[in-house]
Scaffold this motif. Structure first.
Motif, short mmCIF file in Angstrom:
data_model
loop_
_atom_site.label_atom_id
_atom_site.label_comp_id
_atom_site.label_asym_id
_atom_site.label_seq_id
_atom_site.Cartn_x
_atom_site.Cartn_y
_atom_site.Cartn_z
N GLN A 64 0.85 -1.19 0.00
CA GLN A 64 0.00 0.00 0.00
C GLN A 64 0.89 1.25 0.00
O GLN A 64 1.05 1.91 1.02
N PRO A 65 1.46 1.56 -1.17
CA PRO A 65 2.38 2.70 -1.22
C PRO A 65 1.67 4.04 -1.02
O PRO A 65 0.59 4.28 -1.57
N VAL A 66 2.28 4.89 -0.22
CA VAL A 66 1.77 6.24 0.01
C VAL A 66 2.82 7.21 -0.52
O VAL A 66 3.99 7.14 -0.14
N LEU A 67 2.41 8.10 -1.41
CA LEU A 67 3.33 9.12 -1.92
C LEU A 67 3.41 10.28 -0.92
O LEU A 67 2.39 10.71 -0.38
N VAL A 68 4.61 10.77 -0.68
CA VAL A 68 4.85 11.85 0.26
C VAL A 68 5.55 12.98 -0.48
O VAL A 68 6.50 12.74 -1.22
N SER A 69 5.09 14.21 -0.30
CA SER A 69 5.67 15.33 -1.03
C SER A 69 6.07 16.45 -0.10
O SER A 69 5.55 16.58 1.02
N SER A 70 6.98 17.28 -0.57
CA SER A 70 7.38 18.46 0.19
C SER A 70 7.99 19.49 -0.75
O SER A 70 8.55 19.13 -1.79
N THR A 71 7.86 20.74 -0.40
CA THR A 71 8.49 21.82 -1.16
C THR A 71 9.10 22.81 -0.18
O THR A 71 8.57 23.03 0.92
N ASP A 72 10.24 23.39 -0.56
CA ASP A 72 10.91 24.31 0.35
C ASP A 72 11.92 25.14 -0.43
O ASP A 72 12.15 24.93 -1.62
N GLY A 73 12.54 26.09 0.26
CA GLY A 73 13.61 26.90 -0.29
C GLY A 73 14.73 26.99 0.72
O GLY A 73 14.77 26.21 1.67
N VAL A 74 15.62 27.96 0.57
CA VAL A 74 16.71 28.11 1.52
C VAL A 74 16.72 29.48 2.18
O VAL A 74 17.66 29.83 2.89
N GLY A 75 15.68 30.27 1.95
CA GLY A 75 15.55 31.55 2.62
C GLY A 75 16.68 32.51 2.29
O GLY A 75 17.27 32.48 1.21
N THR A 76 17.01 33.35 3.27
CA THR A 76 17.99 34.40 3.00
C THR A 76 19.43 33.92 3.12
O THR A 76 20.36 34.74 3.03
N LYS A 77 19.63 32.62 3.26
CA LYS A 77 21.00 32.09 3.15
C LYS A 77 21.54 32.39 1.75
O LYS A 77 22.76 32.46 1.54
N LEU A 78 20.63 32.58 0.80
CA LEU A 78 21.04 32.96 -0.55
C LEU A 78 21.88 34.24 -0.54
O LEU A 78 22.80 34.39 -1.35
N LYS A 79 21.58 35.15 0.37
CA LYS A 79 22.33 36.40 0.44
C LYS A 79 23.81 36.15 0.73
O LYS A 79 24.67 36.89 0.26
N ILE A 80 24.09 35.11 1.51
CA ILE A 80 25.49 34.78 1.81
C ILE A 80 26.18 34.29 0.54
O ILE A 80 27.33 34.65 0.26
N ALA A 81 25.47 33.48 -0.24
CA ALA A 81 26.03 33.01 -1.52
C ALA A 81 26.33 34.17 -2.45
O ALA A 81 27.36 34.20 -3.13
N PHE A 82 25.42 35.16 -2.50
CA PHE A 82 25.64 36.34 -3.34
C PHE A 82 26.86 37.13 -2.87
O PHE A 82 27.68 37.56 -3.67
N MET A 83 26.96 37.30 -1.56
CA MET A 83 28.07 38.09 -1.01
C MET A 83 29.42 37.44 -1.28
O MET A 83 30.41 38.12 -1.52
N MET A 84 29.44 36.11 -1.25
CA MET A 84 30.69 35.38 -1.44
C MET A 84 30.95 35.01 -2.89
O MET A 84 32.04 34.54 -3.22
N ASN A 85 29.91 35.18 -3.72
CA ASN A 85 29.97 34.69 -5.10
C ASN A 85 30.36 33.21 -5.13
O ASN A 85 31.18 32.76 -5.93
N LYS A 86 29.74 32.47 -4.23
CA LYS A 86 29.96 31.02 -4.11
C LYS A 86 28.61 30.34 -4.17
O LYS A 86 27.77 30.54 -3.29
N HIS A 87 28.39 29.55 -5.20
CA HIS A 87 27.04 29.05 -5.47
C HIS A 87 26.95 27.52 -5.55
O HIS A 87 25.88 26.99 -5.86
N ASN A 88 28.05 26.81 -5.29
CA ASN A 88 28.04 25.36 -5.51
C ASN A 88 27.58 24.54 -4.32
O ASN A 88 27.59 23.31 -4.37
N THR A 89 27.19 25.20 -3.22
CA THR A 89 26.68 24.44 -2.07
C THR A 89 25.21 24.74 -1.78
O THR A 89 24.55 23.97 -1.09
#
Length: 357
Positions: free
Chosen positions: A62-87
């Motif tokens: 009796q398989p049950v499918l499970v879903s989720s959606t999310d983002g990473v919030g303002t941690k993106l700002k740190i990536a922009f500041m460092m110009n580091k995007h691979n993590t």
């Protein structure tokens, strides 16, 4: 005399380069293929991703499918500041797959949404590299996504990302926390750092209040890294560890509840799996709080209560098990190379609250 024809506007004039987007989409398909298994039906130019359920779900009654959606919030700002995007892509996958594995679900496939004011292939390829790596760590396939170019909507050099995951679990094995009882023990799995929550406060502390730079070394605080390196550290993906532990201890009365410690910290996330009549007492002396949290607290002059309400404080995932099964579960976690720590117990209480003593 021939009348000159006035040149009309084009999509490129509006800031959208269809050719660049098309080439980028073509280029990333080879990266996506590295996450494919026999369950994925390749459809590179299609309007949707294809995933064969029969070959995967035949082991489920009796398989049950499970879903989720999310983002990473303002941690993106740190990536922009460092110009580091691979993590940052690892963070994205982690936030989604960690949310479904707490229900006992195995992640099957992942989709991403990556929007920017202008497609810069070098930057977006780095982001995709992280998403691919996250999918590998989680054991799921990246089968599609969307990469809109939205000039005038995002600031130059910035982008936003969101992720979507689908997983599966046997209906009778869905972990809900309903069987949790007073006397059960709380096992914590260590976080890799801040993970992807609380970055609005982090940025307020370090960049607004303390006027620090991402390249500033934290040696005087006891860390041999720069501030940026510590902040951009990717979120731990617990999927394989949790699934191995569940397979080893299949009966429902062993792993009674699992909580992913995200926004709201231990105080808000553990109560989500507690039944009526139960509360939890955590003993903070049982685990070492990573130094980055102590630095945030000292620099920002933040109270203990606020810290534990915003951050994971070194615990990224919590498992609740009967006292009699603690040693067995700890041995399994150690074998899975994700050592657990007993950090508290379930107590009698009607308010479903978490006390940290």
């Amino acid at each position: 005399m021939t009348k000159k024809t006035k040149k009309g506007l084009s999509y490129r004039d509006a800031g959208v380069d269809i050719g660049t987007k098309g080439q980028f989409t073509t280029d990333i398909y080879s990266k996506m293929q590295t996450t494919f298994s026999q369950r994925v039906i390749e459809n590179p130019d299609g309007f949707g991703g294809l995933f064969a359920l029969n070959s995967r779900l035949k082991k489920y009654r009796q398989p049950v499918l499970v879903s989720s959606t999310d983002g990473v919030g303002t941690k993106l700002k740190i990536a922009f500041m460092m110009n580091k995007h691979n993590t940052i892509g690892i963070d994205l996958v982690a936030m989604c797959v960690n949310d479904i594995v707490v229900l006992g679900a195995e992640p099957l496939f992942f989709l991403d949404y990556l929007a920017s004011s202008k497609i810069v292939p070098t930057v977006l390829h780095e982001v995709l590299d992280g998403i691919v790596e996250g999918c590998r760590q989680a054991g799921c396939a990246l089968i599609g996504g969307e990469t809109p170019e939205m000039p005038g909507f995002y600031q130059k050099g910035e982008y936003d990302i969101a992720g979507f995951v689908i997983g599966v679990v046997e209906k009778e094995n869905v972990i809900t926390g309903k069987t949790i009882r007073p006397g059960d023990r709380v096992i914590g799995l260590r976080s890799s750092g801040i993970h992807s929550n609380g970055f609005s406060l982090v940025r307020k502390v370090f960049f607004d209040k303390a006027k620090m730079k991402t390249n500033q070394r934290l040696t005087k605080y006891g860390l041999n890294t720069t501030l940026g390196e510590e902040l951009i550290r990717p979120t731990n993906i617990y999927v394989k560890t949790i699934l191995k532990t569940l397979n080893k201890h299949k009966p429902k009365n062993v792993i009674k509840g699992i909580a992913h410690i995200t926004g709201g910290g231990l105080r808000d996330n553990i109560p989500r799996i507690l039944p009526e009549g139960c509360s939890v007492t955590l003993e903070r002396k049982e685990w070492d709080v990573p130094k980055i949290f102590k630095i945030i607290q000292d620099v920002g002059e933040i109270t203990d209560q606020e810290m534990f309400h915003v951050f994971n404080m070194g615990i990224g995932m919590v498992l609740i098990v009967p006292e009699s099964e603690v040693k067995k579960v700890l041995n399994t976690l150690k074998y899975a190379k994700e050592p657990g720590i007993v950090i508290g117990e379930v107590t009698r209480g009607d308010n479903r609250i978490v006390r940290i003593v």
